[in-house]
Motif scaffolding. Structure first.
Motif, PDB file in Angstrom:
ATOM      1  N   LEU A 180       0.812  -1.211   0.000  1.00  0.00           N
ATOM      2  CA  LEU A 180       0.000   0.000   0.000  1.00  0.00           C
ATOM      3  C   LEU A 180       0.849   1.267   0.000  1.00  0.00           C
ATOM      4  O   LEU A 180       0.512   2.247  -0.673  1.00  0.00           O
ATOM      5  N   ARG A 181       1.950   1.254   0.764  1.00  0.00           N
ATOM      6  CA  ARG A 181       2.750   2.469   0.932  1.00  0.00           C
ATOM      7  C   ARG A 181       3.794   2.637  -0.158  1.00  0.00           C
ATOM      8  O   ARG A 181       4.060   3.751  -0.615  1.00  0.00           O
ATOM      9  N   HIS A 182       4.421   1.545  -0.598  1.00  0.00           N
ATOM     10  CA  HIS A 182       5.522   1.632  -1.556  1.00  0.00           C
ATOM     11  C   HIS A 182       5.216   0.953  -2.892  1.00  0.00           C
ATOM     12  O   HIS A 182       6.079   0.890  -3.754  1.00  0.00           O
ATOM     13  N   GLY A 183       4.019   0.431  -3.056  1.00  0.00           N
ATOM     14  CA  GLY A 183       3.646  -0.182  -4.319  1.00  0.00           C
ATOM     15  C   GLY A 183       4.354  -1.479  -4.624  1.00  0.00           C
ATOM     16  O   GLY A 183       4.406  -1.899  -5.790  1.00  0.00           O
ATOM     17  N   GLN A 184       4.904  -2.153  -3.606  1.00  0.00           N
ATOM     18  CA  GLN A 184       5.615  -3.421  -3.818  1.00  0.00           C
ATOM     19  C   GLN A 184       4.610  -4.574  -3.697  1.00  0.00           C
ATOM     20  O   GLN A 184       4.484  -5.198  -2.658  1.00  0.00           O
ATOM     21  N   ARG A 185       3.911  -4.818  -4.782  1.00  0.00           N
ATOM     22  CA  ARG A 185       2.863  -5.833  -4.778  1.00  0.00           C
ATOM     23  C   ARG A 185       3.476  -7.224  -4.676  1.00  0.00           C
ATOM     24  O   ARG A 185       4.351  -7.586  -5.470  1.00  0.00           O
ATOM     25  N   PRO A 186       3.046  -8.015  -3.685  1.00  0.00           N
ATOM     26  CA  PRO A 186       3.598  -9.371  -3.551  1.00  0.00           C
ATOM     27  C   PRO A 186       3.125 -10.270  -4.688  1.00  0.00           C
ATOM     28  O   PRO A 186       1.975 -10.181  -5.130  1.00  0.00           O
ATOM     29  N   GLY A 187       4.026 -11.114  -5.160  1.00  0.00           N
ATOM     30  CA  GLY A 187       3.669 -12.056  -6.213  1.00  0.00           C
ATOM     31  C   GLY A 187       2.963 -13.278  -5.649  1.00  0.00           C
ATOM     32  O   GLY A 187       2.876 -13.470  -4.429  1.00  0.00           O
ATOM     33  N   PRO A 188       2.469 -14.144  -6.518  1.00  0.00           N
ATOM     34  CA  PRO A 188       1.733 -15.326  -6.058  1.00  0.00           C
ATOM     35  C   PRO A 188       2.591 -16.266  -5.212  1.00  0.00           C
ATOM     36  O   PRO A 188       2.099 -16.870  -4.261  1.00  0.00           O
ATOM     37  N   VAL A 189       3.879 -16.397  -5.545  1.00  0.00           N
ATOM     38  CA  VAL A 189       4.744 -17.287  -4.769  1.00  0.00           C
ATOM     39  C   VAL A 189       4.931 -16.740  -3.352  1.00  0.00           C
ATOM     40  O   VAL A 189       4.923 -17.491  -2.372  1.00  0.00           O
ATOM     41  N   THR A 190       5.079 -15.410  -3.237  1.00  0.00           N
ATOM     42  CA  THR A 190       5.189 -14.797  -1.915  1.00  0.00           C
ATOM     43  C   THR A 190       3.945 -15.044  -1.088  1.00  0.00           C
ATOM     44  O   THR A 190       4.014 -15.374   0.103  1.00  0.00           O
ATOM     45  N   LEU A 191       2.781 -14.897  -1.719  1.00  0.00           N
ATOM     46  CA  LEU A 191       1.519 -15.107  -1.001  1.00  0.00           C
ATOM     47  C   LEU A 191       1.363 -16.566  -0.570  1.00  0.00           C
ATOM     48  O   LEU A 191       0.910 -16.845   0.544  1.00  0.00           O
ATOM     49  N   VAL A 192       1.761 -17.489  -1.440  1.00  0.00           N
ATOM     50  CA  VAL A 192       1.687 -18.908  -1.073  1.00  0.00           C
ATOM     51  C   VAL A 192       2.657 -19.198   0.072  1.00  0.00           C
ATOM     52  O   VAL A 192       2.317 -19.917   1.034  1.00  0.00           O
ATOM     53  N   GLY A 193       3.869 -18.635  -0.012  1.00  0.00           N
ATOM     54  CA  GLY A 193       4.827 -18.833   1.065  1.00  0.00           C
ATOM     55  C   GLY A 193       4.313 -18.297   2.383  1.00  0.00           C
ATOM     56  O   GLY A 193       4.478 -18.923   3.438  1.00  0.00           O
ATOM     57  N   ALA A 194       3.673 -17.123   2.350  1.00  0.00           N
ATOM     58  CA  ALA A 194       3.103 -16.552   3.568  1.00  0.00           C
ATOM     59  C   ALA A 194       2.010 -17.454   4.138  1.00  0.00           C
ATOM     60  O   ALA A 194       1.924 -17.659   5.357  1.00  0.00           O
ATOM     61  N   ALA A 195       1.183 -18.002   3.252  1.00  0.00           N
ATOM     62  CA  ALA A 195       0.099 -18.880   3.713  1.00  0.00           C
ATOM     63  C   ALA A 195       0.655 -20.161   4.331  1.00  0.00           C
ATOM     64  O   ALA A 195       0.160 -20.641   5.361  1.00  0.00           O
ATOM     65  N   VAL A 196       1.687 -20.731   3.715  1.00  0.00           N
ATOM     66  CA  VAL A 196       2.289 -21.960   4.249  1.00  0.00           C
ATOM     67  C   VAL A 196       2.930 -21.686   5.610  1.00  0.00           C
ATOM     68  O   VAL A 196       2.787 -22.480   6.550  1.00  0.00           O
TER      69      VAL A 196
END
Length: 322
Positions: A129-145
């Protein structure tokens, strides 16, 4: 006050990445030791407020000379970043610990710790939101795991009663933890990591002492021997380790890790603190982890790897800020 962070994905590589990961692991292990040590003191008659004040205060005494040495007479750098140091001390040091101990007064330690350690997700959202660094799908999957791994490590699948007041305090602790990762990763201020750690610990100590003076943080101490794994030690031994290892070493190495890895990756590697906490509870308190907790620890490691792989992909598709 400087910008909180400019967390550029993919910056860390080679020796810098290896060094950052080493600092992050040392920090996580050091922080993870604090819970088991504090449990022995609390059982021996110490209040949470007195324990955390001694821990942070002792660390401040040890790190302050190192912070002054790291500044090398550049007091103008400290003056320019006074707001950042105060914010770090209030949120990342005093705030996170005070809110966490307040949470465990209303709910079980496991759920409180899990809520606090949603901080990495908050870091990812802030950077998006602040710096526009949108997480990719792999990052989101890693966070969920990694999140699933934490649930298993803390053994919450059997169910736990959640207090609304406790949840509110835990969420406040999460803000403090997220602030710790974001401020630690700021490389634009020119403030040496040791100086930031020293300043934050001093501010945190003063804030905790003030809370104790006004009665918001109960202060109770004891000189009775403390028991760990059926062995008694003098009361000052765990306090010394809490101050030197779980605070002084933990905060200094944590900031060094954030400067090398960025706040996003550093915050996810810090999830190892929960795994370390379970292991130290096993060794010092004879609280044996169940098989499901060991599986959870493995999932946390897998999640951290996923986050790093996601950062590399993001670095290839996003332009580097000027």
């Amino acid at each position: 006050m400087t910008a909180v962070t400019d967390d550029i994905p993919g910056v860390a590589s080679g020796p810098r990445l290896a060094g950052g990961l080493a600092f992050a692991v040392v920090s996580a292990l050091s922080f993870g030791l604090s819970g088991a040590l504090a449990s022995g003191l609390l059982a021996g008659g110490w209040s949470a407020g007195a324990t955390v004040l001694v821990r942070v205060g002792l660390a401040a005494v040890v790190v302050l000379p190192l912070g002054i040495w790291a500044l090398g007479g550049r007091w103008d750098v400290l003056r320019r970043n006074a707001g950042t140091v105060v914010l770090y001390g209030l949120l990342a040091v005093a705030g996170a610990q005070f809110c966490y101990f307040s949470a465990v007064q209303h709910m079980q330690v496991g759920p409180a710790l899990l809520i606090e350690y949603t901080a990495p997700a908050a870091v990812v959202c802030w950077l998006w939101l602040r710096h526009g660094q949108r997480p990719g799908p792999v990052t989101l999957v890693g966070a969920a795991v990694a999140a699933l791994g934490l649930v298993l490590v803390l053994d919450l699948l059997s169910g736990a009663d959640l207090s609304p007041v406790g949840v509110a305090w835990s969420l406040a602790a999460m803000v403090g933890a997220a602030s710790y990762f974001l401020i630690s990763a700021d490389t634009t201020s020119g403030l040496p990591p040791l100086a930031l750690a020293a300043g934050g610990l001093v501010v945190g100590s003063l804030a905790l002492a003030l809370l104790g003076l006004v009665g918001l943080l109960p202060m109770r101490a004891s000189t009775a021997a403390v028991s760990y794994a059926d062995r008694e030690v003098a009361w000052w031994v765990p306090l010394l380790v809490l101050g030197l290892v779980t605070a002084a070493v933990a905060y200094c190495t944590g900031i060094a890790a954030g400067r090398r890895l960025g706040s996003r990756l550093a915050s996810f590697v810090a999830l190892l603190e929960v795994v370390a906490g379970v292991l130290f509870a096993w060794l010092l308190l004879e609280e044996l982890p169940r098989a499901v907790q060991l599986v959870g620890g493995l999932l946390v490691l897998v999640g951290v790897v996923g986050v790093k792989l996601g950062e590399r992909q993001t670095a290839r598709v996003e332009p580097t800020p000027a």
